[in-house]
Motif scaffolding. Sequence first.
Motif, PDB file in Angstrom:
ATOM      1  N   PHE A   1      61.910  10.674 131.272  1.00 52.21           N
ATOM      2  CA  PHE A   1      63.143   9.538 130.874  1.00 52.21           C
ATOM      3  C   PHE A   1      62.130   8.203 130.567  1.00 52.21           C
ATOM      4  O   PHE A   1      61.438   7.634 131.620  1.00 52.21           O
ATOM      5  CB  PHE A   1      63.892   9.470 132.172  1.00 52.21           C
ATOM      6  CG  PHE A   1      64.966   8.464 132.038  1.00 52.21           C
ATOM      7  CD1 PHE A   1      66.301   8.721 131.710  1.00 52.21           C
ATOM      8  CD2 PHE A   1      64.678   6.896 132.400  1.00 52.21           C
ATOM      9  CE1 PHE A   1      67.165   7.903 131.659  1.00 52.21           C
ATOM     10  CE2 PHE A   1      65.705   6.114 132.115  1.00 52.21           C
ATOM     11  CZ  PHE A   1      67.005   6.492 131.947  1.00 52.21           C
TER      12      PHE A   1
ATOM     13  N   CYS B   1      71.563  15.666 136.594  1.00 51.65           N
ATOM     14  CA  CYS B   1      71.109  16.012 135.601  1.00 51.65           C
ATOM     15  C   CYS B   1      69.843  16.879 135.985  1.00 51.65           C
ATOM     16  O   CYS B   1      69.019  16.610 137.132  1.00 51.65           O
ATOM     17  CB  CYS B   1      70.882  15.178 134.370  1.00 51.65           C
ATOM     18  SG  CYS B   1      72.350  14.586 133.862  1.00 51.65           S
TER      19      CYS B   1
ATOM     20  N   THR C   1      70.009   5.815 137.689  1.00 49.34           N
ATOM     21  CA  THR C   1      69.858   7.315 137.867  1.00 49.34           C
ATOM     22  C   THR C   1      69.990   7.739 139.147  1.00 49.34           C
ATOM     23  O   THR C   1      69.614   7.021 140.206  1.00 49.34           O
ATOM     24  CB  THR C   1      68.485   7.703 137.522  1.00 49.34           C
ATOM     25  OG1 THR C   1      67.575   7.016 138.372  1.00 49.34           O
ATOM     26  CG2 THR C   1      68.033   7.353 136.039  1.00 49.34           C
ATOM     27  N   CYS C   2      70.691   8.927 139.564  1.00 49.62           N
ATOM     28  CA  CYS C   2      71.037   9.298 140.633  1.00 49.62           C
ATOM     29  C   CYS C   2      71.378  10.808 140.821  1.00 49.62           C
ATOM     30  O   CYS C   2      71.780  11.359 139.952  1.00 49.62           O
ATOM     31  CB  CYS C   2      72.172   8.699 141.462  1.00 49.62           C
ATOM     32  SG  CYS C   2      73.782   8.915 140.924  1.00 49.62           S
TER      33      CYS C   2
ATOM     34  N   SER D   1      72.769   6.403 131.723  1.00 46.58           N
ATOM     35  CA  SER D   1      73.320   6.601 133.210  1.00 46.58           C
ATOM     36  C   SER D   1      73.135   8.253 133.458  1.00 46.58           C
ATOM     37  O   SER D   1      73.901   8.912 132.719  1.00 46.58           O
ATOM     38  CB  SER D   1      74.467   6.281 133.698  1.00 46.58           C
ATOM     39  OG  SER D   1      75.040   6.378 135.197  1.00 46.58           O
ATOM     40  N   LEU D   2      72.400   8.587 134.393  1.00 45.87           N
ATOM     41  CA  LEU D   2      72.157  10.068 134.945  1.00 45.87           C
ATOM     42  C   LEU D   2      72.918  10.273 136.148  1.00 45.87           C
ATOM     43  O   LEU D   2      72.559   9.565 137.000  1.00 45.87           O
ATOM     44  CB  LEU D   2      70.877  10.600 134.672  1.00 45.87           C
ATOM     45  CG  LEU D   2      69.859   9.962 133.357  1.00 45.87           C
ATOM     46  CD1 LEU D   2      68.445  10.865 133.590  1.00 45.87           C
ATOM     47  CD2 LEU D   2      70.623  10.590 132.217  1.00 45.87           C
ATOM     48  N   SER D   3      73.612  11.448 136.144  1.00 45.00           N
ATOM     49  CA  SER D   3      74.119  12.068 137.317  1.00 45.00           C
ATOM     50  C   SER D   3      74.069  13.492 137.441  1.00 45.00           C
ATOM     51  O   SER D   3      74.647  14.314 136.519  1.00 45.00           O
ATOM     52  CB  SER D   3      75.520  11.648 137.743  1.00 45.00           C
ATOM     53  OG  SER D   3      75.835  11.927 138.987  1.00 45.00           O
TER      54      SER D   3
ATOM     55  N   GLN E   1      69.341   0.483 133.664  1.00 45.15           N
ATOM     56  CA  GLN E   1      69.479   2.127 133.620  1.00 45.15           C
ATOM     57  C   GLN E   1      69.976   2.341 135.062  1.00 45.15           C
ATOM     58  O   GLN E   1      69.719   1.645 136.098  1.00 45.15           O
ATOM     59  CB  GLN E   1      67.929   2.765 133.372  1.00 45.15           C
ATOM     60  CG  GLN E   1      67.288   2.406 132.208  1.00 45.15           C
ATOM     61  CD  GLN E   1      68.080   3.140 131.008  1.00 45.15           C
ATOM     62  OE1 GLN E   1      68.758   4.047 131.171  1.00 45.15           O
ATOM     63  NE2 GLN E   1      68.186   2.609 130.031  1.00 45.15           N
TER      64      GLN E   1
ATOM     65  N   ASN F   1      69.497  13.434 140.451  1.00 44.36           N
ATOM     66  CA  ASN F   1      69.016  14.217 139.454  1.00 44.36           C
ATOM     67  C   ASN F   1      67.693  14.851 139.832  1.00 44.36           C
ATOM     68  O   ASN F   1      67.008  14.622 140.855  1.00 44.36           O
ATOM     69  CB  ASN F   1      68.532  13.249 138.182  1.00 44.36           C
ATOM     70  CG  ASN F   1      69.872  12.572 137.850  1.00 44.36           C
ATOM     71  OD1 ASN F   1      70.807  13.006 137.322  1.00 44.36           O
ATOM     72  ND2 ASN F   1      69.693  11.160 137.990  1.00 44.36           N
TER      73      ASN F   1
ATOM     74  N   LEU G   1      59.474   9.440 134.966  1.00 45.80           N
ATOM     75  CA  LEU G   1      60.368   8.328 134.836  1.00 45.80           C
ATOM     76  C   LEU G   1      59.499   6.991 134.404  1.00 45.80           C
ATOM     77  O   LEU G   1      58.246   6.718 134.976  1.00 45.80           O
ATOM     78  CB  LEU G   1      61.094   7.798 136.009  1.00 45.80           C
ATOM     79  CG  LEU G   1      62.173   8.766 136.474  1.00 45.80           C
ATOM     80  CD1 LEU G   1      62.727   8.283 137.865  1.00 45.80           C
ATOM     81  CD2 LEU G   1      63.521   8.471 135.648  1.00 45.80           C
TER      82      LEU G   1
END
Length: 291
Positions: free
Chosen positions: A249, A239, A258-259, A235-237, A256, A261, A271
């Motif tokens: 990614f 980045c 993602t937000c 989980s990306l935040s 998954q 980013n 992605l």
Amino acid sequence: STSRAVIRGEANTNQVPFANVQGLVNYGPGGGGRIENLTLMGATAGVWGYGNGRTLPQTVTLKKVSLIQNGRGIAGAFKRLLVEDSSILASHIHGASLLSCTNSAVTFANSYIGDCGQFGLRLESCSPSNKPIKLIINKTILTGNKSGGAVLIGPANVQVLASKFLNNGQVGFWCNDIGTTNNLFFNNLVSGNYQTQSMPGNGVVIANGGKLTTVVSDIIANQGAGFEAYNSGISLSGCCVTSNLYGGFLSYAEYQDTCCNTITNNTEENLYFYGNLPVPNSPVPTPDMPP
């Protein structure tokens, strides 16, 4: 300035299997203590911890310790290991090679691990999944290690904070089979990790279960992918994932998130989600053996 004592070994640092390691400083079952302002160099291990099947060395602290040109800087098993304000340099095999059991904890803080022949840090957990070990890497630099910055194998809770994984071969940071979901990768820099014959130089890899929550980290200019997930979650935040040569990614996982980013300017795909396609064989770290 205060002079630092130096303990030197016999420079037999290369072809010694993990089970035959002998340290310049050794801790046995139930032992423990503190090493401070000391240089340990030229042995199969600088510090070695061993148990008897039931009891490990208890709390061992290294502060302002330099471990230079050993086979492994730190090796073995400890109930609690704290490495603070210390450096591990030019180990012929791993900077630290640790086997951790139920409810053990390992912390590296304000330290430096560099120019080792294989991994900077190799930590293998033999805990059951409901009693994971704990690993904290805080304000630590892992750089120039030929097989990777750090690899964690087996059930664990992970916190990686304000650290740097720079210019390592194969991979910057790698989790394999950690099995837990409350793992934090916060405010880190992963950059310049490069391709070898076995791996493409990814920034961060998580494989075979578990989830890594990644917040406000920069994953930049790695020769492989910025992130790669095999049947696991990232989980990306907040980045920044940019200028990685094999994509930003890449996911073989079902879930998954993602937000907020910046994922841009990566060669191939920024992605790429493989969805429900068959998961390929994920990379598996090799056992701790001499090269």
